[in-house]
Motif scaffolding. Structure first.
Motif, mmCIF file in Angstrom:
data_model
loop_
_atom_site.group_PDB
_atom_site.id
_atom_site.type_symbol
_atom_site.label_atom_id
_atom_site.label_comp_id
_atom_site.label_asym_id
_atom_site.label_seq_id
_atom_site.Cartn_x
_atom_site.Cartn_y
_atom_site.Cartn_z
ATOM 1 N N TYR A 105 -8.331 -6.320 0.665
ATOM 2 C CA TYR A 105 -8.879 -5.349 0.040
ATOM 3 C C TYR A 105 -10.012 -5.914 -0.889
ATOM 4 O O TYR A 105 -9.639 -6.843 -1.468
ATOM 5 C CB TYR A 105 -7.831 -4.478 -0.847
ATOM 6 N N SER A 106 -11.191 -5.265 -0.875
ATOM 7 C CA SER A 106 -12.550 -5.848 -1.609
ATOM 8 C C SER A 106 -12.285 -5.183 -2.912
ATOM 9 O O SER A 106 -12.298 -4.055 -3.051
ATOM 10 C CB SER A 106 -13.520 -5.421 -0.890
ATOM 11 N N MET A 129 0.840 -1.235 0.099
ATOM 12 C CA MET A 129 0.066 -0.074 -0.047
ATOM 13 C C MET A 129 0.950 1.231 -0.198
ATOM 14 O O MET A 129 0.360 2.209 -0.479
ATOM 15 C CB MET A 129 -1.008 0.108 1.417
#
Length: 69
Positions: free
Chosen positions: A44-45, A1
Motif C-alpha cells: 500500500y502506498s 486488510m
C-alpha cells in the motif's frame, strides 16, 4: 486488510520489516509481550502524513544492523 486490530502509538516499541509468504510488511512491535505486533502490507502506498508518523518511531531493523557492526 480483512481484519481490524489496533495498537496505540504509546504502546509501540518501534517498527521493522517482516516477511510472510514473500510479502513485505511494516510491523509495529509492541512494548509489552502481552500485545500482538501489528503488520501492514508494504504494498500500500502511504501519503506523506504516514511517512512522517512512522519516521517518529524507532527503526528496529536499523538498530539491529548497527548492533552487528
Amino acid at each position: 486488510m480483512w481484519s481490524t486490530r489496533t495498537l496505540p502509538k504509546n504502546a509501540i516499541l518501534g517498527f521493522k520489516t517482516t516477511w510472510d509468504r514473500g510479502i513485505a510488511y511494516t510491523t509495529s512491535m509492541p512494548k509489552s509481550s502481552t500485545d500482538k505486533p501489528l503488520a501492514i502490507e508494504k504494498f500500500y502506498s502511504f501519503d506523506e502524513e504516514w511517512k512522517k508518523w512512522i519516521s517518529n518511531l524507532p527503526d528496529l531493523d536499523k538498530k539491529h544492523t548497527l548492533g552487528l557492526i
